[in-house]
Design a protein around this motif. Structure first.
Motif, PDB file in Angstrom:
ATOM      1  N   TYR A 205      -1.651  15.414   2.130  1.00 46.87           N
ATOM      2  CA  TYR A 205      -2.237  14.035   2.696  1.00 46.87           C
ATOM      3  C   TYR A 205      -1.221  14.205   4.021  1.00 46.87           C
TER       4      TYR A 205
ATOM      5  N   GLY B  73       0.707  -1.116   0.003  1.00 44.29           N
ATOM      6  CA  GLY B  73       0.177  -0.189  -0.225  1.00 44.29           C
ATOM      7  C   GLY B  73       0.938   1.456   0.123  1.00 44.29           C
ATOM      8  N   ALA B  74       0.285   2.293  -0.444  1.00 47.28           N
ATOM      9  CA  ALA B  74       1.096   3.553  -0.533  1.00 47.28           C
ATOM     10  C   ALA B  74       1.372   4.027   0.653  1.00 47.28           C
ATOM     11  N   SER B  75       0.578   3.988   1.734  1.00 47.03           N
ATOM     12  CA  SER B  75       0.980   4.671   3.106  1.00 47.03           C
ATOM     13  C   SER B  75       2.189   3.884   3.798  1.00 47.03           C
TER      14      SER B  75
ATOM     15  N   ALA C  72      -1.755   8.136  -6.052  1.00 45.90           N
ATOM     16  CA  ALA C  72      -2.725   6.937  -5.874  1.00 45.90           C
ATOM     17  C   ALA C  72      -4.107   7.128  -6.325  1.00 45.90           C
ATOM     18  N   TYR C  73      -4.118   8.500  -6.840  1.00 42.43           N
ATOM     19  CA  TYR C  73      -5.676   8.792  -7.473  1.00 42.43           C
ATOM     20  C   TYR C  73      -5.599   8.815  -9.206  1.00 42.43           C
TER      21      TYR C  73
ATOM     22  N   ARG D  45      -5.062  -4.561   0.786  1.00 40.71           N
ATOM     23  CA  ARG D  45      -3.786  -3.614   0.873  1.00 40.71           C
ATOM     24  C   ARG D  45      -2.865  -4.331  -0.243  1.00 40.71           C
TER      25      ARG D  45
ATOM     26  N   ASP E 258       3.095  10.922  -5.506  1.00 40.91           N
ATOM     27  CA  ASP E 258       2.161  10.148  -5.384  1.00 40.91           C
ATOM     28  C   ASP E 258       1.044  10.038  -6.222  1.00 40.91           C
TER      29      ASP E 258
ATOM     30  N   SER F 176      -5.765   0.951  -3.659  1.00 38.00           N
ATOM     31  CA  SER F 176      -6.810   1.275  -2.721  1.00 38.00           C
ATOM     32  C   SER F 176      -8.062   2.050  -3.326  1.00 38.00           C
ATOM     33  N   LYS F 177      -7.581   3.114  -4.065  1.00 37.53           N
ATOM     34  CA  LYS F 177      -8.766   3.893  -4.546  1.00 37.53           C
ATOM     35  C   LYS F 177      -9.172   3.404  -5.865  1.00 37.53           C
TER      36      LYS F 177
ATOM     37  N   ASN G 178      -4.849  15.167  -2.976  1.00 42.95           N
ATOM     38  CA  ASN G 178      -5.614  14.884  -1.813  1.00 42.95           C
ATOM     39  C   ASN G 178      -5.101  15.880  -0.790  1.00 42.95           C
TER      40      ASN G 178
ATOM     41  N   TYR H 233       2.389  12.712   4.947  1.00 44.70           N
ATOM     42  CA  TYR H 233       3.739  13.071   4.515  1.00 44.70           C
ATOM     43  C   TYR H 233       4.617  13.941   5.778  1.00 44.70           C
TER      44      TYR H 233
ATOM     45  N   SER I 147      -1.098   3.178  -5.699  1.00 44.44           N
ATOM     46  CA  SER I 147      -1.916   2.084  -4.862  1.00 44.44           C
ATOM     47  C   SER I 147      -3.063   1.520  -5.611  1.00 44.44           C
TER      48      SER I 147
ATOM     49  N   CYS J 215       1.516  15.466  -4.947  1.00 47.76           N
ATOM     50  CA  CYS J 215       0.458  14.504  -5.155  1.00 47.76           C
ATOM     51  C   CYS J 215      -0.432  15.045  -6.178  1.00 47.76           C
TER      52      CYS J 215
HETATM   53  N1  PLP Z   1      -1.559   8.683  -0.720  1.00 51.20           N
HETATM   54  C1  PLP Z   1      -2.711   9.532  -0.554  1.00 51.20           C
HETATM   55  C2  PLP Z   1      -2.581  10.768  -1.303  1.00 51.20           C
HETATM   56  C3  PLP Z   1      -3.764   9.023  -0.017  1.00 51.20           C
HETATM   57  O1  PLP Z   1      -4.791   9.873  -0.005  1.00 51.20           O
HETATM   58  C4  PLP Z   1      -3.909   7.785   0.642  1.00 51.20           C
HETATM   59  C5  PLP Z   1      -5.084   7.365   1.115  1.00 51.20           C
HETATM   60  O2  PLP Z   1      -5.860   8.032   1.487  1.00 51.20           O
HETATM   61  C6  PLP Z   1      -2.696   7.066   0.696  1.00 51.20           C
HETATM   62  C7  PLP Z   1      -1.786   7.715  -0.074  1.00 51.20           C
HETATM   63  C8  PLP Z   1      -2.673   5.840   1.279  1.00 51.20           C
HETATM   64  O3  PLP Z   1      -3.000   4.571   0.309  1.00 51.20           O
HETATM   65  P1  PLP Z   1      -2.987   3.250   0.722  1.00 51.20           P
HETATM   66  O4  PLP Z   1      -4.347   2.855   1.076  1.00 51.20           O
HETATM   67  O5  PLP Z   1      -2.512   2.437  -0.369  1.00 51.20           O
HETATM   68  O6  PLP Z   1      -2.143   3.104   1.984  1.00 51.20           O
END
Ligand code: PLP
Length: 394
Positions: free
Chosen positions: A131, A106-108, A206-207, A245, A204, A236-237, A176, A134, A234, A172
């Protein structure tokens, strides 16, 4: 006596989303009969798509048979998934070799772990609103943070400027919380700046799957990125993997600093600090990139985009000022009548039972703004939009 990491003393008492959850829980304890319309945390509400579920089931069955069973997986990712992801980039005109793709949980997790590659003395530049992980991950690492605020004046897309000094740059896009997306020219400016000073961009993405206009979905679409950028992504979204994960990170082999190759360093890191990602999850993840899987996850994204449309229509009707919603699953709204963001949070919770995220939680320049997530249940989102419109009209 042992000395703990004293940098933890510099963190805010609790993480933003934990704080919101606690505050919401306390309110609900006092009003147990009320239903909440949750548009705070960016967590998905739709289940995994059938193609992913089928692949997960099949992988579980593999683990039940001696000749199909998998033990430890390769630390940097299963070759089948690394290849699939490099082909996903290839289809978008980006040439990456599979060993430049690292599978992550996962990205986090990755945004925190990747800091191992960089000396503590480096200064981290964070475009804000951001986010919150960071900032917190760098505080934990004891690193100095340069806050780069943005606002309506620069459409929440800050650019390098004279006097800016940092080594590690967080970008990012789609952003976000603001939903802002850098265009090619703007990303080129960051890349030129990073290459000129030997900095590294942590991009990042992620979106990326939410972008519908002609805007870059990867920093590697832009010439020059291979010598200065790492991309963190990721499922995730993109595919509803928040509770499952899985993610991936791209580190080009051309990226070198101080005589060291960052791709090789990350291999060294992963082979020491992980024993790979679950075989089952990697099979499920690979299904996201099949033709059928892709069609299905895009179907879910369309549902979230319809949520965004419903909310934006209400905000338009109310004459509210907002950003995002089009290429990102977040709507970033200016609080009405100069209200503070926590004040607006309490008002929405108390009067219409809508939970959002106060902009102040994303950095000081987020004060006076408010974020709505469009990942909620569609019926709840429609009701929340109606309630919001009534409240804003008063
Ligand atoms: N990066 C950004 C900008 C996010 O908004 C989020 C989650 O909301 C993540 C990373 C984390 O993603 P992951 O669920 O893959 O850990």
């Amino acid at each position: 006596m042992l000395t703990p990491n004293l940098s933890y003393a510099n963190l805010k008492e609790s993480y933003l989303f934990y704080h919101i959850a606690q505050r919401t829980k306390a309110w609900l304890a006092e009003h147990p009969d009320k239903h909440l319309y949750r548009m705070g945390i960016g967590d998905v509400s739709l289940p995994l798509v059938p193609a992913v579920i089928a692949a997960l089931h099949e992988a579980v069955d593999d683990q039940s048979e001696k000749n199909r069973f998998h033990g430890y997986m390769p630390e940097c990712g299963a070759p089948f998934l690394r290849e699939t992801i490099s082909e996903y980039y290839q289809k978008r005109g980006i040439s990456l070799s599979p060993d430049e793709v690292f599978v992550s949980s996962g990205a986090s997790d990755e945004l925190g772990d990747i800091l191992d590659l960089f000396d503590r003395s480096n200064r981290a530049l964070i475009m804000e609103p951001a986010y919150p992980a960071y900032v917190d991950a760098n505080i934990m690492a004891g690193r100095e943070i340069v806050h780069l605020p943005s606002g309506p004046d620069n459409h929440f897309l800050p650019l390098p400027k004279e006097g800016l000094d940092a080594d590690l740059i967080y970008l990012c896009s789609p952003n976000n919380p603001t939903g802002a997306v850098y265009n090619r020219d703007q990303l080129s400016q960051w890349i030129a700046w990073a290459n000129a000073r030997g900095a590294v961009i942590l991009f990042d993405a992620a979106y990326e799957a939410f972008i519908e206009e002609d805007l870059p979905r990867s920093i590697f679409e832009i010439p020059g990125a291979r010598t200065c950028a790492i991309e963190i992504c990721s499922l995730s979204k993109t595919a509803g993997f928040t509770g499952t994960r899985l993610g991936y990170t791209v580190i080009p082999k051309d990226l070198e600093r101080g005589g060291l190759n960052l791709n090789a360093m990350w291999i060294r890191n992963r082979t020491t600090k992980t024993n790979g990602i679950s075989y089952i999850l990697q099979r499920g993840g690979a299904a996201v990139f099949t033709e059928e899987g892709r069609k299905q996850v895009l179907g879910n994204i369309r549902i979230y985009k319809e949520n965004a449309r419903v909310l934006m229509a209400a905000l338009d009707e109310a004459g509210a000022h907002y950003w995002g919603g089009k290429n990102a699953p977040y709507i970033w709204m200016q609080c009405p009548n100069g209200m503070g963001s926590w004040e607006f949070f309490d008002k929405l919770l108390g009067e219409i039972q809508v939970v959002g995220t106060p902009g102040e939680g994303f950095g000081a320049c987020g004060e006076g703004f408010f974020r709505f997530s469009t990942f909620g249940d569609p019926a709840d989102t429609r009701e929340a939009a109606k309630r919001l419109l009534n409240l804003l009209r008063k």
